[in-house]
Motif scaffolding. Structure first.
Motif, PDB file in Angstrom:
ATOM      1  N   ILE A   1       0.896  -1.100  -0.047  1.00 17.30           N
ATOM      2  CA  ILE A   1       0.050   0.111  -0.122  1.00 17.30           C
ATOM      3  C   ILE A   1       0.851   1.148   0.168  1.00 17.30           C
ATOM      4  O   ILE A   1       0.728   2.087  -0.629  1.00 17.30           O
ATOM      5  CB  ILE A   1      -0.955   0.081   1.130  1.00 17.30           C
ATOM      6  CG1 ILE A   1      -2.112  -1.047   1.009  1.00 17.30           C
ATOM      7  CG2 ILE A   1      -1.519   1.600   1.579  1.00 17.30           C
ATOM      8  CD1 ILE A   1      -2.732  -1.515   2.345  1.00 17.30           C
ATOM      9  N   ILE A   2       1.920   1.494   0.814  1.00 19.25           N
ATOM     10  CA  ILE A   2       2.889   2.373   1.043  1.00 19.25           C
ATOM     11  C   ILE A   2       3.455   2.776  -0.197  1.00 19.25           C
ATOM     12  O   ILE A   2       3.614   3.686  -0.591  1.00 19.25           O
ATOM     13  CB  ILE A   2       3.484   2.460   2.209  1.00 19.25           C
ATOM     14  CG1 ILE A   2       3.864   3.800   2.894  1.00 19.25           C
ATOM     15  CG2 ILE A   2       4.716   1.337   2.001  1.00 19.25           C
ATOM     16  CD1 ILE A   2       4.410   4.165   4.234  1.00 19.25           C
ATOM     17  N   SER A   3       4.079   1.563  -0.949  1.00 17.72           N
ATOM     18  CA  SER A   3       4.786   1.799  -2.052  1.00 17.72           C
ATOM     19  C   SER A   3       3.714   2.190  -3.380  1.00 17.72           C
ATOM     20  O   SER A   3       4.251   2.949  -4.157  1.00 17.72           O
ATOM     21  CB  SER A   3       5.359   0.265  -2.572  1.00 17.72           C
ATOM     22  OG  SER A   3       6.195  -0.105  -1.575  1.00 17.72           O
ATOM     23  N   ARG A   4       2.705   1.582  -3.432  1.00 14.11           N
ATOM     24  CA  ARG A   4       1.470   1.829  -4.486  1.00 14.11           C
ATOM     25  C   ARG A   4       1.238   3.667  -4.235  1.00 14.11           C
ATOM     26  O   ARG A   4       1.298   4.382  -5.374  1.00 14.11           O
ATOM     27  CB  ARG A   4       0.319   1.026  -4.160  1.00 14.11           C
ATOM     28  CG  ARG A   4      -0.664   1.452  -5.304  1.00 14.11           C
ATOM     29  CD  ARG A   4      -1.912   0.665  -5.350  1.00 14.11           C
ATOM     30  NE  ARG A   4      -2.590   0.707  -4.245  1.00 14.11           N
ATOM     31  CZ  ARG A   4      -2.958  -0.480  -3.174  1.00 14.11           C
ATOM     32  NH1 ARG A   4      -2.514  -1.507  -3.597  1.00 14.11           N
ATOM     33  NH2 ARG A   4      -3.576  -0.298  -2.230  1.00 14.11           N
ATOM     34  N   GLU A   5       1.175   4.095  -2.794  1.00  9.48           N
ATOM     35  CA  GLU A   5       0.722   5.545  -2.899  1.00  9.48           C
ATOM     36  C   GLU A   5       2.346   6.215  -2.851  1.00  9.48           C
ATOM     37  O   GLU A   5       2.173   7.291  -2.314  1.00  9.48           O
ATOM     38  CB  GLU A   5       0.046   5.450  -1.382  1.00  9.48           C
ATOM     39  CG  GLU A   5      -1.122   4.839  -1.341  1.00  9.48           C
ATOM     40  CD  GLU A   5      -2.003   5.807  -2.109  1.00  9.48           C
ATOM     41  OE1 GLU A   5      -2.207   6.942  -2.211  1.00  9.48           O
ATOM     42  OE2 GLU A   5      -3.320   5.044  -2.675  1.00  9.48           O
ATOM     43  N   ASP A   6       3.296   5.768  -3.194  1.00  9.85           N
ATOM     44  CA  ASP A   6       4.733   6.257  -3.055  1.00  9.85           C
ATOM     45  C   ASP A   6       5.033   7.190  -1.889  1.00  9.85           C
ATOM     46  O   ASP A   6       5.520   8.460  -1.767  1.00  9.85           O
ATOM     47  CB  ASP A   6       4.727   7.324  -4.430  1.00  9.85           C
ATOM     48  CG  ASP A   6       6.138   7.888  -4.727  1.00  9.85           C
ATOM     49  OD1 ASP A   6       7.020   7.024  -4.434  1.00  9.85           O
ATOM     50  OD2 ASP A   6       6.186   9.019  -5.195  1.00  9.85           O
TER      51      ASP A   6
END
Length: 126
Positions: free
Chosen positions: A40-45
């Motif tokens: 999730i945090i990677s997808r949301e940068d």
């Protein structure tokens, strides 16, 4: 209003913390474990102000998650949660990347206060 990501493998705890944090007007996303939280945090940068994660979780624990997030998204404030003394000890020495460790069980008021302190530290640069 802050963006907060909550990672905990216990559905009831995840729901309690999400409701508590949302009471203060923050936007909340949740994950069942560290791997999902990292996804999730990677997808949301890294577009979260606070990561609130349990330490003991399957697949990827909270300390591995905290280390990865601190490395890849250093602007995200990290707050750990645990109900286990041995897990709390594992977090010793992570002061450079973790704002605090909150001991379970905690009240809604206690987790809200801990999140507020962590978010306030971002503004003050502490």
């Amino acid at each position: 209003m802050a963006r907060v990501l909550i990672a905990d493998d216990e559905e009831s705890m995840r729901a309690l913390v999400a409701r508590a944090i949302a009471m203060d007007g923050h936007m909340v996303a949740t994950a069942e474990d560290g791997a999902e939280a990292l996804e999730i945090i990677s997808r949301e940068d890294g577009a979260f102000d606070l990561l609130l994660t349990d330490i003991k979780m399957p697949i990827m624990d909270g300390i591995a998650l905290a280390l990865t997030v601190a490395r890849d998204y250093p602007d995200v404030t990290i707050l750990l949660m645990t109900g286990f003394a041995d897990q709390r000890e594992r977090a010793t020495g992570l002061d450079a990347i973790v704002f605090d460790v909150v001991t379970k069980p905690f009240s809604v008021a206690e987790i809200r206060a801990a999140a507020a302190r962590a978010l306030a530290s971002r503004k003050s640069g502490a």
